[in-house]
Enzyme design. Structure first.
Site, PDB file in Angstrom:
ATOM      1  N   ARG A 154       1.301  -1.370  -0.100  1.00 57.37           N
ATOM      2  CA  ARG A 154       0.053  -0.397   0.396  1.00 57.37           C
ATOM      3  C   ARG A 154       1.168   0.770  -0.094  1.00 57.37           C
ATOM      4  NH1 ARG A 154      -4.785  -0.346   3.610  1.00 57.37           N
ATOM      5  NH2 ARG A 154      -5.550   1.377   2.906  1.00 57.37           N
ATOM      6  N   GLN A 202      -6.226  10.105   3.213  1.00 59.06           N
ATOM      7  CA  GLN A 202      -5.493   9.586   4.549  1.00 59.06           C
ATOM      8  C   GLN A 202      -3.964  10.266   4.621  1.00 59.06           C
ATOM      9  OE1 GLN A 202      -5.691   5.194   4.404  1.00 59.06           O
ATOM     10  NE2 GLN A 202      -7.032   5.630   5.731  1.00 59.06           N
ATOM     11  N   GLU A 206     -15.343   3.346  -0.430  1.00 60.23           N
ATOM     12  CA  GLU A 206     -15.333   3.448   0.633  1.00 60.23           C
ATOM     13  C   GLU A 206     -17.195   2.323   0.066  1.00 60.23           C
ATOM     14  OE1 GLU A 206     -16.542   4.725   5.335  1.00 60.23           O
ATOM     15  OE2 GLU A 206     -14.895   4.903   4.254  1.00 60.23           O
ATOM     16  N   HIS A 241      -6.281   0.379  -2.067  1.00 61.43           N
ATOM     17  CA  HIS A 241      -7.177  -0.491  -1.048  1.00 61.43           C
ATOM     18  C   HIS A 241      -6.588  -1.373  -0.412  1.00 61.43           C
ATOM     19  CE1 HIS A 241      -9.970   3.237  -0.010  1.00 61.43           C
ATOM     20  NE2 HIS A 241      -9.355   3.291  -0.822  1.00 61.43           N
ATOM     21  N   ARG A 258      -9.309  -2.673  -5.344  1.00 59.11           N
ATOM     22  CA  ARG A 258     -10.871  -3.543  -4.915  1.00 59.11           C
ATOM     23  C   ARG A 258     -11.287  -3.489  -6.725  1.00 59.11           C
ATOM     24  NH1 ARG A 258     -12.707  -0.035   0.411  1.00 59.11           N
ATOM     25  NH2 ARG A 258     -11.644  -1.425   1.424  1.00 59.11           N
ATOM     26  N   LYS A 289     -12.236  -6.018  11.121  1.00 59.60           N
ATOM     27  CA  LYS A 289     -11.767  -4.987  11.182  1.00 59.60           C
ATOM     28  C   LYS A 289     -12.166  -3.266  11.496  1.00 59.60           C
ATOM     29  CE  LYS A 289      -9.108  -2.161   7.131  1.00 59.60           C
ATOM     30  NZ  LYS A 289      -8.137  -2.452   7.289  1.00 59.60           N
TER      31      LYS A 289
END
Length: 437
Positions: free
Chosen positions: A135, A183, A324, A351, A355, A421
């Site tokens: 990542r 982020q 998301e 991610h 995905r 998670k």
């Protein structure tokens, strides 16, 4: 597109598959969704950097949150549970170096902790799961270098790496390409008030995904007394104290998505208590998206009620700001009566797994017609059948499989436990929802 999802840390051959429940009966359920992971980890960081002891109530206790708690404890922050695990008492202290931190597969930990580690009094080594090591981390590490923080990553821009903490960061101005993840911005902003000169951060990339998460960061900073100014793609955090608070964490609105989706798939009603009248969480857009796909939605007395008929309509939607939600929306689209085009989500390739590739592979593996585009997915109606649905250690892949299983008998989900998670009890919550008549 030909990208492939990353399947890491393969499960043992005897790991049981979870049989996703199917039903022909309408659902009628009230589902209590636990606290927001995004808010929990942001509020933990601010409490750790605050000017006195604070309390988080209703905090999420999941793998990601517990990894953040462990990281902050390793740096010297005292965090203890109250009468229940979701109440956390945080006592700030001097940040210590010469420690190692496990980021697991948590993006918030691997992106939020390095700027804090730069304030520690020694070296802080960060590593994580095998999947975490692919990542991207370069934008955060390059920004810290621009602020004269020593970083040892062998030039890879990936975990593992070491932050050479010196007890303070001068701060100043820095450019960041946050095209890969919001982020990168949030992690730097959260620590900026503790930098000597504060922080001026400018996004220089072509796109900025998941902007609501940055808005969430700004809102939590301001609520803690930090002066933040925003101008287009530039943020200024003034140096100064972070006020210690006693704060309650909102429910995780994105984690409500699979439960609300069930009302569309099988018909009936699902209610989510504690839904805020306004929120910076991406999940706040769920009522509008689900309404476009055939639901009716209402908010009264803090309870969101979504009702469906069992018919799902396709959607053409730009999910750039709410990526998301895309895996669960893609699952709904695979059950829809018309094509769907999900746009603006190319960043999902970076991610927990890729995905987009994962959704294409697994939906098509059940007989679906899902095709990647440059920035998203096209999903067309098709007759689905049972089969094994791989999750790639991605919690939102697992909940997407559960949605599909409602209508498609024989869907068996690999590693449903990855939902821990953010939803530690998801399988039981799912069964309870279907059993509540």
């Amino acid at each position: 597109m030909t990208s492939q999802p990353v399947q890491t840390d393969h499960l043992a051959a005897d790991t049981p598959l979870w049989a996703a429940p199917s039903t022909a009966r309408a659902v009628d359920a009230t589902v209590e969704v636990p606290g927001s992971k995004s808010l929990t980890n942001r509020l933990l960081v601010l409490a750790a950097l605050a000017d006195g002891p604070g309390v988080l109530r209703g905090a999420l206790r999941s793998r990601d949150a517990d990894l953040m708690i462990a990281a902050l404890r390793a740096l010297g922050i005292e965090i203890t549970e109250g009468d229940e695990p979701s109440t956390l008492h945080v006592r700030p202290g001097r940040l210590h170096g010469d420690v190692s931190i496990d980021c697991g597969l948590a993006g918030t930990v691997m992106r939020f902790v390095p700027p804090i580690a730069a304030l520690a009094d020694g070296a802080v080594h960060l590593d994580g799961d095998e999947g975490a090591r692919v990542r991207p981390m370069g934008p955060v590490l390059d920004a810290l270098r621009g602020l004269e923080v020593g970083i040892d990553d062998d030039g890879r821009g990936l975990l593992p790496f070491t932050v050479a903490g010196t007890g303070h960061v001068t701060g100043g101005s820095v450019d960041v390409d946050a095209s890969g993840s919001s982020q990168f911005v949030s992690g730097l902003l959260l620590a900026g008030a503790r930098f000597d000169d504060g922080l001026t951060l400018r996004h220089v990339g072509d796109t900025l995904p998941s902007r609501p998460h940055i808005d969430m960061t700004v809102e939590t900073l301001r609520a803690a007394g930090v002066a933040v100014t925003v101008s287009d793609d530039e943020w200024r955090v003034e140096p100064g104290p972070i006020t210690a608070r006693d704060v309650r964490v909102e429910p995780d609105l994105s984690n409500a998505a699979p439960f609300l989706a069930a009302a569309l798939v099988v018909g009936g009603t699902v209610r989510i208590p504690g839904w805020p009248t306004s929120s910076t969480q991406p999940g706040a857009q769920l009522p509008e998206i689900l309404t476009r796909m055939g639901a009716t939605a209402s908010l009264e007395g803090g309870v969101l009620t979504v009702t469906g008929t069992g018919t799902v309509h396709g959607i053409d939607a730009d999910l750039h700001a709410v990526g998301e939600l895309a895996p669960n929306i893609a699952a709904l689209a695979a059950l829809a009566d018309s094509p769907s085009h999900l746009r603006g989500i190319s960043h999902l390739r970076g991610h927990e797994t890729d995905r987009l590739a994962a959704l294409e592979n697994e939906i098509n593996g059940l007989g679906g017609r899902c095709t990647q585009t440059e920035d998203g997915l096209v999903v067309e109606p098709a007759a689905l059948h049972g089969g094994t649905f791989r999750t790639y250690h991605d919690h939102r892949m697992a909940t997407s499989a559960a949605i599909l299983g409602l209508r498609v008998p024989g869907v068996e989900v690999e590693n449903v436990a990855t939902t821990a998670k953010t939803l530690p009890d998801f399988p039981q919550m799912w069964v309870d929802m279907l059993g509540s008549r």
